[in-house]
Scaffold this active site. Sequence first.
Site, PDB file in Angstrom:
ATOM      1  CG  HIS A  67      21.420 -45.619 -12.364  1.00 51.51           C
ATOM      2  ND1 HIS A  67      20.883 -44.601 -13.014  1.00 51.51           N
ATOM      3  CD2 HIS A  67      22.264 -45.055 -11.491  1.00 51.51           C
ATOM      4  CE1 HIS A  67      21.315 -43.571 -12.758  1.00 51.51           C
ATOM      5  NE2 HIS A  67      22.041 -43.806 -11.608  1.00 51.51           N
ATOM      6  CG  HIS A  95      24.142 -54.684 -11.191  1.00 53.35           C
ATOM      7  ND1 HIS A  95      25.275 -54.623 -10.677  1.00 53.35           N
ATOM      8  CD2 HIS A  95      24.212 -54.225 -12.390  1.00 53.35           C
ATOM      9  CE1 HIS A  95      26.326 -54.263 -11.687  1.00 53.35           C
ATOM     10  NE2 HIS A  95      25.454 -54.313 -12.587  1.00 53.35           N
ATOM     11  CG  HIS A  97      22.640 -54.113 -16.872  1.00 50.00           C
ATOM     12  ND1 HIS A  97      22.903 -52.787 -16.914  1.00 50.00           N
ATOM     13  CD2 HIS A  97      23.612 -54.806 -16.122  1.00 50.00           C
ATOM     14  CE1 HIS A  97      23.879 -52.211 -16.102  1.00 50.00           C
ATOM     15  NE2 HIS A  97      24.421 -53.762 -15.578  1.00 50.00           N
ATOM     16  CD  GLU A 107      24.917 -53.237 -19.284  1.00 52.51           C
ATOM     17  OE1 GLU A 107      25.957 -53.512 -18.755  1.00 52.51           O
ATOM     18  OE2 GLU A 107      24.494 -51.942 -19.460  1.00 52.51           O
ATOM     19  CG  HIS A 120      26.795 -57.206 -14.975  1.00 57.60           C
ATOM     20  ND1 HIS A 120      26.407 -55.863 -15.505  1.00 57.60           N
ATOM     21  CD2 HIS A 120      26.839 -57.979 -16.042  1.00 57.60           C
ATOM     22  CE1 HIS A 120      26.536 -56.084 -16.975  1.00 57.60           C
ATOM     23  NE2 HIS A 120      26.800 -57.232 -17.033  1.00 57.60           N
ATOM     24  CB  THR A 201      28.222 -51.727 -18.405  1.00 58.77           C
ATOM     25  OG1 THR A 201      27.378 -51.758 -17.415  1.00 58.77           O
ATOM     26  CG2 THR A 201      29.065 -52.859 -18.940  1.00 58.77           C
TER      27      THR A 201
HETATM   28  N1  LIG Z   1      27.370 -52.622 -14.775  1.00 59.33           N
HETATM   29  S1  LIG Z   1      28.914 -53.174 -14.269  1.00 59.33           S
HETATM   30  O1  LIG Z   1      29.043 -54.463 -13.727  1.00 59.33           O
HETATM   31  O2  LIG Z   1      29.808 -52.759 -15.003  1.00 59.33           O
HETATM   32  C1  LIG Z   1      29.276 -52.227 -12.792  1.00 59.33           C
HETATM   33  C2  LIG Z   1      28.571 -51.098 -12.540  1.00 59.33           C
HETATM   34  C3  LIG Z   1      28.605 -50.329 -11.370  1.00 59.33           C
HETATM   35  C4  LIG Z   1      29.677 -50.743 -10.522  1.00 59.33           C
HETATM   36  N2  LIG Z   1      29.812 -49.827  -9.452  1.00 59.33           N
HETATM   37  C5  LIG Z   1      30.813 -50.225  -8.368  1.00 59.33           C
HETATM   38  C6  LIG Z   1      31.695 -49.218  -8.266  1.00 59.33           C
HETATM   39  C7  LIG Z   1      32.682 -49.251  -7.219  1.00 59.33           C
HETATM   40  C8  LIG Z   1      33.275 -48.244  -7.586  1.00 59.33           C
HETATM   41  C9  LIG Z   1      32.776 -47.474  -8.416  1.00 59.33           C
HETATM   42  O3  LIG Z   1      31.714 -48.053  -9.024  1.00 59.33           O
HETATM   43  C10 LIG Z   1      30.320 -51.808 -10.699  1.00 59.33           C
HETATM   44  C11 LIG Z   1      29.910 -52.641 -11.617  1.00 59.33           C
HETATM   45 ZN   LIG Z   2      26.169 -54.318 -14.610  1.00 59.59          ZN
END
Ligand SMILES: NS(=O)(=O)c1ccc(NCc2ccco2)cc1
Ligand SMILES: [Zn+2]
Length: 269
Positions: A67, A95, A97, A107, A120, A201
């Site tokens: 992703h 990471h 987007h 976003e 992020h 997100t």
């Molecule tokens: N785009 S975002 O900043 O909202 C975002 C996206 C994915 C994760 N994954 C981290 C996570 C921990 C437990 C479950 O998932 C953390 C933050």
């Molecule tokens: Zn993110």
Amino acid sequence: MSAAEWGYTKRNGPFTWAKNYPTAAGIRQSPVDIDTALATSDSSLESKPLRWKYVPQNTRTIVNSGHGWRVDVDSEGSELVGGPLEGTYKLQQFHCHWGSSSDKGSEHTVDGQSYAAELHLVHWNSSKYADCGEAADYPDGLTVLGVLLKVGAKNPELQKVIDLIPSISHRGEKTEVKEAIDPAKMLPKTLSYWTYLGSLTVPPCNESVTWILFKEPVEVSEEQLAAFRSLRCYKRGEECPCDEVDGLLISNYRPTLPLGTRELRECGS
Ligand SMILES: NS(=O)(=O)c1ccc(NCc2ccco2)cc1
Ligand SMILES: [Zn+2]
């Protein structure tokens, strides 16, 4: 099974997520459009300045999640405190987007305006929870620092990420980060921000994120954005499951959701 895997195409994109991840249809979802006229300035935010400490040597690996790219960090030694936060949060990963062209890709939007990308920095509440996974299940578990990226000069710190992209071209590939990346160097000069209660997100879209979105965008070059779009969303040796332009990750942002009755606060002009 790749068909069930969520993504950003018509078949598995943001408007389909709620089928397998009901929280995605919740009332505390992210991202949102920042309607600057609605933001209320809050003296309590001004009185507790946001403070962070990162350990560049702790940026460990970069992975193609399918992703996007993600730099995983050893949380030890990092901390984020102040502003809207109670307790101490530790950095887990960062990471980005982006969109298929630079007129979109962030976003969050500001008064309806999209930026070319959004960085992020994901932190978890180490005062209350044992790790990021546990923290993600609680309303005060996570906080994400969001940085809007606009097209301009080449970003030297992000260039260290871009230099590693050829080694993680396909989903699941990961490599060591040899040259330490300093997350603090990717933040804007002025620390004014908006903050509101939201969610991850991406699926499972847990409603556990205190969002802190800096007002000042940071510059990144067109060439650097093009490098992000060269990542592939499928595994090496597999055929491309997504109907994206030959499986290139050209866009990985979620469209905005309604702020609803949530408060939007700001700190600094
Ligand atoms: N785009 S975002 O900043 O909202 C975002 C996206 C994915 C994760 N994954 C981290 C996570 C921990 C437990 C479950 O998932 C953390 C933050
Ligand atoms: Zn993110």
